[in-house]
Each structure stands twice: as structure tokens, then as C-alpha cells.
Design a protein around this motif. Structure first.
Motif, PDB file in Angstrom:
ATOM      1  N   VAL A 528     -21.134  -1.306 -17.033  1.00 29.69           N
ATOM      2  CA  VAL A 528     -20.337  -2.243 -17.827  1.00 29.69           C
ATOM      3  C   VAL A 528     -19.697  -1.545 -19.027  1.00 29.69           C
ATOM      4  O   VAL A 528     -20.362  -0.816 -19.764  1.00 29.69           O
ATOM      5  N   VAL A 529     -18.406  -1.829 -19.208  1.00 31.16           N
ATOM      6  CA  VAL A 529     -17.689  -1.269 -20.342  1.00 31.16           C
ATOM      7  C   VAL A 529     -17.690  -2.259 -21.507  1.00 31.16           C
ATOM      8  O   VAL A 529     -17.960  -1.926 -22.648  1.00 31.16           O
ATOM      9  N   GLU A 530     -17.379  -3.499 -21.196  1.00 26.51           N
ATOM     10  CA  GLU A 530     -17.304  -4.524 -22.224  1.00 26.51           C
ATOM     11  C   GLU A 530     -17.506  -5.887 -21.566  1.00 26.51           C
ATOM     12  O   GLU A 530     -17.266  -6.044 -20.366  1.00 26.51           O
ATOM     13  N   SER A 531     -17.940  -6.872 -22.362  1.00 28.43           N
ATOM     14  CA  SER A 531     -18.078  -8.212 -21.797  1.00 28.43           C
ATOM     15  C   SER A 531     -17.797  -9.263 -22.863  1.00 28.43           C
ATOM     16  O   SER A 531     -17.851  -8.976 -24.058  1.00 28.43           O
ATOM     17  N   ALA A 532     -17.469 -10.452 -22.393  1.00 28.62           N
ATOM     18  CA  ALA A 532     -17.296 -11.586 -23.303  1.00 28.62           C
ATOM     19  C   ALA A 532     -17.949 -12.797 -22.651  1.00 28.62           C
ATOM     20  O   ALA A 532     -17.738 -13.071 -21.470  1.00 28.62           O
ATOM     21  N   VAL A 533     -18.766 -13.486 -23.424  1.00 34.33           N
ATOM     22  CA  VAL A 533     -19.529 -14.613 -22.894  1.00 34.33           C
ATOM     23  C   VAL A 533     -19.093 -15.902 -23.592  1.00 34.33           C
ATOM     24  O   VAL A 533     -18.925 -15.916 -24.811  1.00 34.33           O
ATOM     25  N   VAL A 534     -18.897 -16.950 -22.805  1.00 32.49           N
ATOM     26  CA  VAL A 534     -18.609 -18.272 -23.388  1.00 32.49           C
ATOM     27  C   VAL A 534     -19.450 -19.330 -22.679  1.00 32.49           C
ATOM     28  O   VAL A 534     -19.982 -19.081 -21.596  1.00 32.49           O
ATOM     29  N   ASP A 539     -23.471 -29.519 -15.337  1.00 35.21           N
ATOM     30  CA  ASP A 539     -23.996 -30.862 -15.059  1.00 35.21           C
ATOM     31  C   ASP A 539     -25.452 -31.047 -15.456  1.00 35.21           C
ATOM     32  O   ASP A 539     -25.844 -32.119 -15.919  1.00 35.21           O
ATOM     33  N   ILE A 540     -26.274 -30.057 -15.236  1.00 36.13           N
ATOM     34  CA  ILE A 540     -27.703 -30.198 -15.515  1.00 36.13           C
ATOM     35  C   ILE A 540     -28.077 -29.567 -16.853  1.00 36.13           C
ATOM     36  O   ILE A 540     -28.754 -30.165 -17.681  1.00 36.13           O
ATOM     37  N   LYS A 541     -27.598 -28.349 -17.070  1.00 34.72           N
ATOM     38  CA  LYS A 541     -28.034 -27.587 -18.248  1.00 34.72           C
ATOM     39  C   LYS A 541     -27.314 -27.965 -19.528  1.00 34.72           C
ATOM     40  O   LYS A 541     -27.633 -27.430 -20.590  1.00 34.72           O
ATOM     41  N   GLY A 542     -26.321 -28.812 -19.447  1.00 35.70           N
ATOM     42  CA  GLY A 542     -25.521 -29.119 -20.635  1.00 35.70           C
ATOM     43  C   GLY A 542     -24.423 -28.086 -20.799  1.00 35.70           C
ATOM     44  O   GLY A 542     -23.250 -28.381 -20.667  1.00 35.70           O
ATOM     45  N   GLN A 543     -24.825 -26.852 -21.080  1.00 41.12           N
ATOM     46  CA  GLN A 543     -23.869 -25.754 -21.068  1.00 41.12           C
ATOM     47  C   GLN A 543     -24.386 -24.656 -20.155  1.00 41.12           C
ATOM     48  O   GLN A 543     -25.586 -24.395 -20.091  1.00 41.12           O
ATOM     49  N   GLY A 544     -23.457 -24.025 -19.435  1.00 39.97           N
ATOM     50  CA  GLY A 544     -23.804 -22.860 -18.640  1.00 39.97           C
ATOM     51  C   GLY A 544     -23.229 -21.626 -19.315  1.00 39.97           C
ATOM     52  O   GLY A 544     -22.411 -21.719 -20.236  1.00 39.97           O
ATOM     53  N   ILE A 545     -23.678 -20.459 -18.868  1.00 39.55           N
ATOM     54  CA  ILE A 545     -23.226 -19.180 -19.443  1.00 39.55           C
ATOM     55  C   ILE A 545     -22.217 -18.543 -18.480  1.00 39.55           C
ATOM     56  O   ILE A 545     -22.540 -18.290 -17.322  1.00 39.55           O
ATOM     57  N   TYR A 546     -21.009 -18.331 -18.954  1.00 41.50           N
ATOM     58  CA  TYR A 546     -19.947 -17.713 -18.152  1.00 41.50           C
ATOM     59  C   TYR A 546     -19.642 -16.366 -18.786  1.00 41.50           C
ATOM     60  O   TYR A 546     -19.286 -16.294 -19.957  1.00 41.50           O
ATOM     61  N   ALA A 547     -19.786 -15.290 -17.969  1.00 44.26           N
ATOM     62  CA  ALA A 547     -19.567 -13.944 -18.504  1.00 44.26           C
ATOM     63  C   ALA A 547     -18.344 -13.304 -17.862  1.00 44.26           C
ATOM     64  O   ALA A 547     -18.221 -13.286 -16.638  1.00 44.26           O
ATOM     65  N   LYS A 581     -22.406 -17.660 -14.260  1.00 47.68           N
ATOM     66  CA  LYS A 581     -21.245 -17.132 -13.553  1.00 47.68           C
ATOM     67  C   LYS A 581     -20.844 -15.807 -14.168  1.00 47.68           C
ATOM     68  O   LYS A 581     -20.847 -15.653 -15.390  1.00 47.68           O
ATOM     69  N   ILE A 582     -20.491 -14.868 -13.297  1.00 46.73           N
ATOM     70  CA  ILE A 582     -19.995 -13.577 -13.770  1.00 46.73           C
ATOM     71  C   ILE A 582     -18.662 -13.320 -13.086  1.00 46.73           C
ATOM     72  O   ILE A 582     -18.563 -13.395 -11.859  1.00 46.73           O
ATOM     73  N   GLN A 583     -17.640 -13.080 -13.868  1.00 52.55           N
ATOM     74  CA  GLN A 583     -16.333 -12.741 -13.310  1.00 52.55           C
ATOM     75  C   GLN A 583     -15.980 -11.323 -13.753  1.00 52.55           C
ATOM     76  O   GLN A 583     -15.994 -11.011 -14.946  1.00 52.55           O
ATOM     77  N   PHE A 584     -15.677 -10.467 -12.772  1.00 52.54           N
ATOM     78  CA  PHE A 584     -15.273  -9.100 -13.112  1.00 52.54           C
ATOM     79  C   PHE A 584     -13.781  -9.088 -13.379  1.00 52.54           C
ATOM     80  O   PHE A 584     -12.996  -9.640 -12.603  1.00 52.54           O
ATOM     81  N   VAL A 585     -13.404  -8.503 -14.486  1.00 54.79           N
ATOM     82  CA  VAL A 585     -11.992  -8.497 -14.905  1.00 54.79           C
ATOM     83  C   VAL A 585     -11.605  -7.069 -15.304  1.00 54.79           C
ATOM     84  O   VAL A 585     -12.465  -6.244 -15.607  1.00 54.79           O
ATOM     85  N   SER A 586     -10.296  -6.830 -15.323  1.00 54.20           N
ATOM     86  CA  SER A 586      -9.880  -5.473 -15.712  1.00 54.20           C
ATOM     87  C   SER A 586      -9.591  -5.383 -17.204  1.00 54.20           C
ATOM     88  O   SER A 586      -9.431  -4.298 -17.758  1.00 54.20           O
TER      89      SER A 586
END
Ligand code: WT7
Length: 632
Positions: A528-534, A539-547, A581-586
Motif C-alpha cells: 500500500v502506498v496511500e489510503s483514505a477511509v470514510v 444497515d446493521i452497523k450504523g456506519q461501515g468502513i470504506y477504504a 469495503k476496499i476499493q483499489f484506486v490509482s
């Protein structure tokens, strides 16, 4: 003057009025419900700029005398802890106030025997079993500062917390059971201690008969130690402002901070809020489903109920094992009267279906509570109708690790409840809404940043080892106010609805993580070079972690790298922080000055692609198209 319980709307309003006209007299009356060894000289001494508050200065007390000794004469045989084990086939266990008192005194002597003195820090890494309650209270008995680390945290997280607090003793168990899973706690402690120099003793409770490796000269068995002590242990006289515990929580920066609570103010406010919010009665069988590793477990599973002298149910397991009826079966089995749980649990049990609720008799229930995150209307109604059978008031309690106790909530059956609204602040709590400029927003039907303008007894005193950080985090955003980090709305009746965090904190199933904390963990992965999490609505957890993750090269088999990143995060923080969720981006959408535009990432994660706002100021506007196209 208010002394015992607020039992009507008039009581509530007059308490609010008294608390505003003369806060010191109000809180002095509240505090006098506790047993003090020596009365205080001054009720309150405070400043928010710089930050320093002192409650009940000169007063001495020990919280365990209020939890235990005080009840022995009249209620010694009453059940203090009612333990429901993970496996429903195992027997529940009742521990009376007499027994708990004895166990706490004996284990307190074990701590002393192992070198623990007043002011020392003790790390507790334990399953949800009575031994954890005993160990926590034993620390308080001798004036040692407990730092409970939730057993779902990794070795690395534990090591960070042990080092930050400089703990000299760790109390743990061989292992723990949660549903069908078992976790090797002692082994995790061994791993953590490879990175810690301050710990000279590990006390191990034998819970599962696993016979873990014991390090000669460092590790001792709880049961062996007990053979060398008696059950006489006077309560250490504590100054009102002596620290009672440290509890680590996440903020918007990478490193969790040690929230420090002190003795007199914490005891006073937890006792007051507990009795009033839940309208406690002497024969209540009260069940808070939170783990003692979180503030809810500290204040409202352990200290609050024990100070009230009632029965507190402690559950080792999880809501969905052996099936999604477990909560309801436990309520039925033990005649639970007050039930306090989290929206995430309610939503997952709601999804499992009403067939899991119907077989059980829930008539014992009198009050229902919710805590940890906003409860959506659908879940609120389901809870109210299918669990409370429309007979039980629902209290939606808003508070924080830093506030020590419930700040905004209905008082069950006394002040109004409204779906998705926490409601009115407790008497003595002066909440306000602020605008961007930090000006108070007057009147109702308004929205703003939630802040508190006057001290309350159980507020955070400092962040361990770094008072400046406490001041910077909570008292500088808006001068003269404690800033909560939450946005809120005040409706026409003045009832608060919490909208959610306005900082870089994600609330996953009622657990707090800083986005920077998770990013740091993801970035430990070599590819991994860099990441951003939001955060995004889940539905169940209230908020999920998207990376959003940038790698040296886009991976050929993304699923492998995803698994690897899950492992990296589990090792750095714990399984509970795994991205959904993990999305690989350039690349990431950045401004020309290099700042990540999280607003755009949040919209993509939410799936709201129609209105991404102005992207022309970005360094590379085309990256947004790539990210939108690759959404997972
Ligand atoms: C944050 C504090 C304090 C108990 C457990 C969480 C959110 C907490 C509610 C509620 C809406 C809530 C807030 C708060 N929160 N209770 N009833 N309604 N939001 O403690 O980990 O310190 O987190 O949880 O965002 O700031 P915590």
C-alpha cells in the motif's frame, strides 16, 4: 432541593431550575447521596481556558465502599452480579453483595501482594466474566488506576495502551468464548508484552482450562495467589480528584487517547444519572449488554448498578448465538426488568425476524434503553413494539467516553421520549448548539454543533500524560465550551436529535475509530502506498468502513490483497476495525495543496453519485471518474 429521584415532569423542571440558579448547591445535594469518608471543602473549581476542573475538592471517598460495603448490612444477600455464561447449557451464577465484597477484597490483596500500589496502572484484558468485575473493583479498592482494554483489540493495540499508561501489572485469562469462537487471551498478552518494558507481573485467571504457557518470574495464576491472602482489605481513602481509571478511545488523530476519570465526580454523576434515567427500583434485574471494555460497561454495568445496590446481569456471549433469540431467552430466564443495549444489536435482531422474539415471555421488562449511536426510527419502533410490547418507555441515551455518564436522555416514563431523539439534557447539564463562528444558537427548531457550556462532575479531566492534547481536542474549537464532535438538531420542544460526528471519527456498531487510525493501519501493508477511509451508512452497523487504497501496482488478484489488508488491520487494531469495503484506486481526489477531498469520497461511498460538487479545483479531476466507475 433535589436529593433522591426525579419522579415527575415538575420535579424535572424544578431540578433544571435549581441546577442553573445554584449549580454548586445542586451538585452538593446530589453528591451527598454517596458515602464520603471526609466531606469536601469546595464543590467546584473550574476553567475551560486553560482547562482545569476540580469537583468536591478536599473530599475523600472510595467508590467500592459505595458499591459494596454500604449495602452489606441491609442487602448483603441480595444478588449483585448475575452471570449468564456464553453457552446456555452452562449454569448461570449469582454472586451476592457479601460474596462480591469478599472476592474484591481478596483480589485486592492479591494485587497488593504482587506489588500494586495506589496510583499504579493495571491493564485488564479479560472476558466478560465476574472475574473482570472483581479485578476492576479490586483496583479501585486499593487506589490503583484500571485501564480495561476490550478483549477484541489486538496485541499491538494492547501494547500501545500499556506503554502509554506505563502499566506494571496485567490481569488476563487463559482464553475466552464468544459464540462458537474462542480467543487465546493469554497468548495475545504474551505477544503484546514483547513490546512493553513496564510490566513485571501477569495474573492469569483460569477460565477455560487451557493451560497456557506461563513465564517463570512474570506470570502467576489467580487461584494460586488467592491461597496467600485473606479477605480483609480496607478501602483506600481517595481524594475526590484522584484518578479512578483510564479508558482509551479514538479521536480524529491516529493515536487513541487515554481518557482519565477521577473518583468523586465520576461516582456522583454515574450514580445520579443511572438512578434517574432508568428510574431504578430496589428489585430491578438490570441488564446492560455492553462489554466492560467500553465506557458503557464501566458506568452502567459495573459502577452505576452496584452503587444503586441492585442486580446487574453480566453476559459473556453474543446476541446471535446459539441463535438470534439469545437476548430474549435471557430476559425471559432471569426476569430482566431494565434492558440497555445498542442500536446495532437491535437492527441485527430485527433483521433476524420476529420469530426469534415471539417464543419468549418479556413481561418482566419495565424500561428499554439504547446507547452508542443514533437509533433510526424503524429500529426504535421495532424495539418499542416487539420487545417492549408498547408498555415500556424507551430511553435513547446520548453520551461519550469523555462525558463519563449519560448527558441527554429521557428519564424513563418521566420526561418525553421521541423516536430517533435523545431528548432533553439531564438536570445540571447545560448543552448548547453552536454555529460555525462558535456563537450560541438560541431557540428551538435549530441545528448546530453540540457543545456544553458548564462543567459536570464526570467530565474528562485530562488525557493521560498529555494535558495539552485534552485542552486542544475539546476546549479550543469553540472557546469557553466543551465541544462534543457531534452535530445535533433541537426540535420544536427543545428535544435533541443527534445527527452524527462532524469530525473524522467513524462510529461502527457503536465503536469509535478515527479515519486516520485505520489509514495508518492499512498503510502498514507493504503493497500500500496511500489510503483514505470514510464512513458510509450501513444497515446493521450504523456506519461501515470504506477504504480507498492506492497500491504500487493495481493488484492482479484484488481479493488476495484485500484479505491481506484485513489481516494488517486486524493485527494493528483488532478485528472490529476491519474495512467493510476496499476499493483499489490509482489516485485520490486531492486539492492542489495536497489535501484529500473527503467530501467526494464520502459521496462515492454513500452511493450518492449525482451531486459530487465542484471538482474543478482538484489536482486531477479525472481521478473522480475512475473512482466512481470502480465503486464497490
Ligand atoms: C459517540 C461517543 C457513550 C456510550 C457509547 C459510545 C455517538 C453515543 C448516542 C446516541 C446518537 C450517539 C456520538 C458520540 N453516540 N450515544 N444515543 N445517539 N449518537 O461512546 O465510543 O465515546 O462514542 O457515540 O457520536 O459522540 P463513545
Amino acid at each position: 432541593m433535589y436529593t433522591h429521584r426525579i419522579q415527575s415532569a415538575e420535579d424535572y423542571h424544578s431540578a433544571v431550575q435549581q441546577s442553573r440558579e445554584n449549580p454548586e448547591a445542586f451538585w452538593a445535594a446530589v453528591a451527598s447521596n454517596l458515602q464520603w469518608q471526609k466531606p469536601w471543602e469546595k464543590v467546584l473549581n473550574w476553567s475551560f481556558d486553560p482547562y482545569a476542573v476540580h469537583w468536591f475538592e478536599g473530599g475523600k471517598l472510595n467508590i467500592t465502599e459505595n458499591c459494596l460495603d454500604r449495602h452489606l448490612a441491609e442487602r448483603g444477600n441480595h444478588t449483585a452480579l448475575l452471570f449468564e455464561p456464553n453457552d446456555p447449557k452452562d449454569r448461570a451464577r449469582r454472586i451476592s453483595y457479601n460474596e462480591l465484597f469478599m472476592e474484591v477484597c481478596r483480589f485486592a490483596n492479591v494485587l497488593k501482594r504482587n506489588g500494586v500500589r495506589k496510583g499504579d496502572r493495571v491493564c485488564l484484558y479479560m472476558p466478560m466474566i465476574p472475574a473482570l468485575a472483581v479485578a476492576t473493583l479490586a483496583c479501585a479498592r486499593i487506589g490503583a488506576i484500571h485501564s480495561v482494554v476490550f478483549a477484541g483489540f489486538s496485541a499491538q493495540s494492547m501494547a500501545d495502551r500499556i506503554n502509554d499508561a506505563g502499566c506494571n501489572v496485567v490481569v488476563t485469562a487463559d482464553g475466552m468464548s464468544r459464540g462458537a469462537k474462542q480467543l487465546p487471551l493469554k497468548r495475545t498478552v504474551d505477544e503484546a508484552l514483547e513490546h512493553c518494558d513496564t510490566v513485571s507481573r501477569v495474573i492469569v485467571y483460569n477460565h477455560l482450562n487451557w493451560q497456557p504457557e506461563m513465564l517463570d518470574g512474570r506470570d502467576v495464576w489467580w487461584h494460586n495467589e488467592l491461597e496467600h491472602v485473606d479477605s480483609h482489605c480496607p478501602a483506600e481513602p481517595m481524594d475526590s480528584e484522584d484518578p479512578l481509571f483510564i479508558l482509551y478511545t479514538s479521536g480524529s488523530t491516529g493515536k487513541p487517547k487515554g481518557v482519565v476519570h477521577t473518583t468523586g465526580g465520576y461516582a456522583t454523576y454515574v450514580d445520579y444519572s443511572f438512578r434517574n434515567v432508568f428510574q431504578v427500583e430496589p428489585n430491578d434485574v438490570y441488564w446492560c449488554t455492553a462489554d466492560i471494555g467500553w465506557i458503557t460497561g464501566h458506568s452502567y454495568l459495573l459502577y452505576g448498578p452496584l452503587m444503586s445496590g441492585i442486580t446487574s446481569l453480566m453476559f459473556e456471549g453474543i446476541p446471535t448465538w446459539p441463535d438470534a433469540g439469545r437476548f430474549w431467552s435471557v430476559i425471559d430466564k432471569h426476569g430482566v426488568t431494565v434492558f440497555y443495549t445498542a442500536p446495532t444489536a437491535i437492527r441485527s435482531l430485527m433483521a433476524a425476524g420476529i420469530d426469534h422474539v415471539l417464543p419468549y415471555n418479556l413481561h418482566s421488562l419495565r424500561v428499554l434503553g439504547s446507547v452508542g449511536e443514533p437509533i433510526n426510527e424503524e429500529a426504535w419502533h421495532w424495539y418499542h413494539v416487539h420487545v417492549g410490547k408498547e408498555r415500556c418507555p424507551v430511553v435513547d441515551t446520548w453520551w461519550q467516553t469523555e462525558t463519563g455518564g449519560i448527558m441527554i436522555s429521557a428519564l424513563a416514563g418521566v420526561t418525553p421520549s421521541k423516536p430517533a431523539h435523545a431528548g432533553l439534557p439531564l438536570p445540571g447539564i447545560q448543552t448548547v448548539l453552536l454555529n460555525q463562528e462558535g456563537k450560541e444558537i438560541e431557540g428551538n427548531d435549530q441545528e448546530g454543533y453540540l457543545a456544553v457550556k458548564f462543567p459536570w462532575p464526570s467530565m474528562i479531566r485530562t488525557t493521560w500524560g498529555d494535558h495539552e492534547r485534552c485542552y486542544q481536542t475539546y476546549f479550543t474549537a469553540y472557546k469557553g465550551y466543551y465541544f462534543t464532535g457531534d452535530g445535533a438538531r433541537r426540535d420544536e420542544q427543545g428535544m435533541y436529535r443527534i445527527i452524527g460526528r462532524v469530525d473524522d471519527v467513524i462510529n461502527v456498531s457503536g465503536h469509535r475509530f478515527g479515519t486516520a487510525e485505520i489509514e495508518n493501519a492499512i498503510n502498514l501493508n507493504r503493497s500500500v502506498v496511500e489510503s483514505a477511509v470514510v464512513g458510509y451508512p450501513h444497515d446493521i452497523k450504523g456506519q461501515g468502513i470504506y477504504a480507498f487504497v492506492i497500491c504500487e501496482q493495481l493488484p492482479e488478484r484484488p481479493e488476495y490483497l484485500r484479505e491481506e489488508i484485513y489481516e494488517t488491520v486486524s493485527t494493528a487494531i483488532g478485528r472490529i476495525a476491519k474495512p467493510d469495503k476496499i476499493q483499489f484506486v490509482s489516485g485520490l481526489p486531492k486539492t492542489r495543496s495536497g489535501k484529500i477531498m473527503r467530501r467526494i469520497l464520502r459521496k462515492v461511498a454513500e452511493g450518492d453519485l449525482s451531486n459530487l460538487g465542484d471538482t474543478t479545483t482538484l489536482l486531477d479531476p479525472l481521478i473522480v471518474d475512475e473512482i466512481v466507475a470502480g465503486k464497490v
